[in-house]
Write an enzyme that holds these catalytic residues in place. Structure first.
Site, mmCIF file in Angstrom:
data_model
loop_
_atom_site.group_PDB
_atom_site.id
_atom_site.type_symbol
_atom_site.label_atom_id
_atom_site.label_comp_id
_atom_site.label_asym_id
_atom_site.label_seq_id
_atom_site.Cartn_x
_atom_site.Cartn_y
_atom_site.Cartn_z
ATOM 1 N N GLU A 32 0.857 -1.185 0.000
ATOM 2 C CA GLU A 32 0.000 0.000 0.000
ATOM 3 C C GLU A 32 0.891 1.232 0.000
ATOM 4 O OE1 GLU A 32 -2.437 3.099 0.329
ATOM 5 O OE2 GLU A 32 -3.103 1.074 -0.232
ATOM 6 N N ARG A 106 -17.856 3.332 4.540
ATOM 7 C CA ARG A 106 -16.708 2.748 3.846
ATOM 8 C C ARG A 106 -15.535 2.497 4.804
ATOM 9 N NH1 ARG A 106 -15.018 2.108 -1.414
ATOM 10 N NH2 ARG A 106 -16.968 3.007 -2.148
ATOM 11 N N TYR A 219 -29.214 6.918 2.956
ATOM 12 C CA TYR A 219 -29.469 5.686 3.704
ATOM 13 C C TYR A 219 -28.681 5.709 5.013
ATOM 14 C CZ TYR A 219 -25.277 4.481 0.932
ATOM 15 O OH TYR A 219 -24.049 4.489 0.302
ATOM 16 N N ASP A 305 -11.771 -2.070 -8.856
ATOM 17 C CA ASP A 305 -11.756 -0.962 -9.801
ATOM 18 C C ASP A 305 -10.615 -1.046 -10.801
ATOM 19 O OD1 ASP A 305 -14.019 0.169 -8.787
ATOM 20 O OD2 ASP A 305 -13.024 1.782 -7.695
#
Length: 397
Positions: A32, A106, A219, A305
């Site tokens: 990362e 998230r 939501y 993605d």
């Protein structure tokens, strides 16, 4: 299986892939580029197809601790506020598909996957590592890396998984493709505490407001304590987005929604009044996956993605990355096949489904933002066939 798997990317897709590969018996090193793990952004909707994957990894309790379970999906007209259709979720979703429909911040989803990976001794996490070029050498892969201090490193493994997002370096080398393309849509996102909102604006449902060239969806998150609000409209992003003053987003959004109904405008105005700000993101994507070769070649595969970025109009972006990981896990367990063939099996299993989700997401964007006769037809169809149109058995089963 004791293969050495290299994974580029520490987002939701990368962590899911790391966990899946470890559960298949591989040794994993995840790279990362950030010096610390963290996830920004707002909410994520997870259909039962995705929740089943998380449950299969033993994360049901961790998911329940941080997620919300909306009672229903409600679709309304942004123009006049009238309800067009609804779909029961809750117990009906569990009964029909074997898992709930949940909504989650998230950062919470990233956190529960990160905890699972950290608790798996088959995974090593390497922060502050910028991924560079890779090379296939005989029966393995070598990956060039650069630390934040500028030092050059390399890592060798049996397989490489590119889960490094929309602007994936692994994808660029594997497929030699040009950059992403702008969608012409702008997303304004905010998260607000429900108890900071007027009582009439608090909800435990997923609600979508459909209007000409725009829509708004909101939501609950974090067991219902928070409300995630996303407004998407047609528009061109500012040229200086990196230096953009996001304090002006509220005024821009209010102007864009000037022709919508009072309840929707009340909600949008309530966000800054409750102490939250709107963040602006221009949406981008790629053409739908055209074949298995776009998801794996030889000892290199793509997921999330990096493989199939999609517009958010089917709420499946994070979900498809998690599904990718679950299918990758099953492919790696095919011990009778060479490793490259296992990755090919993964790609063959995934590419058509991912392409369909990408295509349906695009179509939904056209329908959500319809004008003129198409808008009238959409509203009439929702009133007549609402539950049948909103349910997605092809996706959730």
């Amino acid at each position: 299986m004791d293969a050495q798997v290299l994974i580029a990317g520490g987002g939701i897709g990368g962590l899911a892939a790391a966990l899946a590969c470890a559960r298949a018996g591989a040794r994993v090193r995840l790279f990362e580029r950030a010096p610390a793990f963290g996830e920004v952004g707002a909410g994520v909707q997870l259909g039962p197809n995705v929740v089943r994957c998380l449950h299969g990894w033993g994360l049901a309790q961790a998911l329940d601790a941080v997620a919300a379970r909306p009672g229903r999906l409600v679709v309304r007209s942004a123009r006049n506020g009238a309800q067009l259709a609804q779909l029961p979720l809750g117990a009906r979703c569990v009964e029909r598909y074997g898992a709930p429909y949940v909504t989650i911040h998230r950062a919470d989803l990233h956190g529960l996957l990160l905890d699972a990976v950290r608790n798996n001794d088959r995974v090593q996490l390497r922060l502050d590592r910028q991924v560079g070029a890779y090379g296939v050498q005989g029966s393995g892969v070598a990956l060039a890396l650069q630390t934040g201090a500028g030092a050059q490193e390399s890592a060798e493994g049996d397989l490489l998984i590119g889960a490094d997002g929309l602007r994936s370096r692994i994808r660029a080398q594997l497929l030699g493709e040009a950059g992403t393309r702008a969608s012409g849509h702008l997303a304004y996102r905010a998260v607000v505490r429900q108890d900071a909102l007027p009582a009439a604006l608090r909800t435990q449902d997923v609600t979508a407001w459909l209007g000409p060239r725009l829509h708004v969806v909101h939501y609950p998150l974090r067991r219902g304590e928070l409300l995630n609000v996303v407004a998407i409209r047609h528009g061109t992003p500012p040229a200086d987005l990196d230096d953009w003053d996001h304090t002006v987003n509220a005024a821009d959004l209010e102007a864009a929604l000037a022709a919508t109904c009072a309840p929707l405008q009340d909600l949008v105005r309530a966000v800054p009044q409750a102490g939250s700000g709107w963040r602006l993101w221009p949406l981008a994507d790629r053409a739908p996956v055209a074949g298995a070769h776009e998801m794996a070649q030889g000892l290199v595969a793509l997921s999330g993605d990096a493989a199939h970025p999609m517009r958010p109009y089917l709420a499946q972006g994070a979900g498809m990355a998690i599904e990718d990981a679950a299918v990758l896990q099953q492919a790696l367990l095919l011990h009778d096949l060479p490793l490259a063939e296992r990755l090919r099996h993964y790609a063959l299993e995934r590419w058509q489904r991912c392409a369909r989700v990408q295509q349906q997401s695009r179509r939904n964007g056209v329908v959500f933002h319809a004008t003129g006769a198409l808008r009238w037809g959409r509203d009439a169809a929702l009133r007549l066939l609402g539950e049948r149109l909103l349910d997605q058995p092809w996706l959730y089963r």
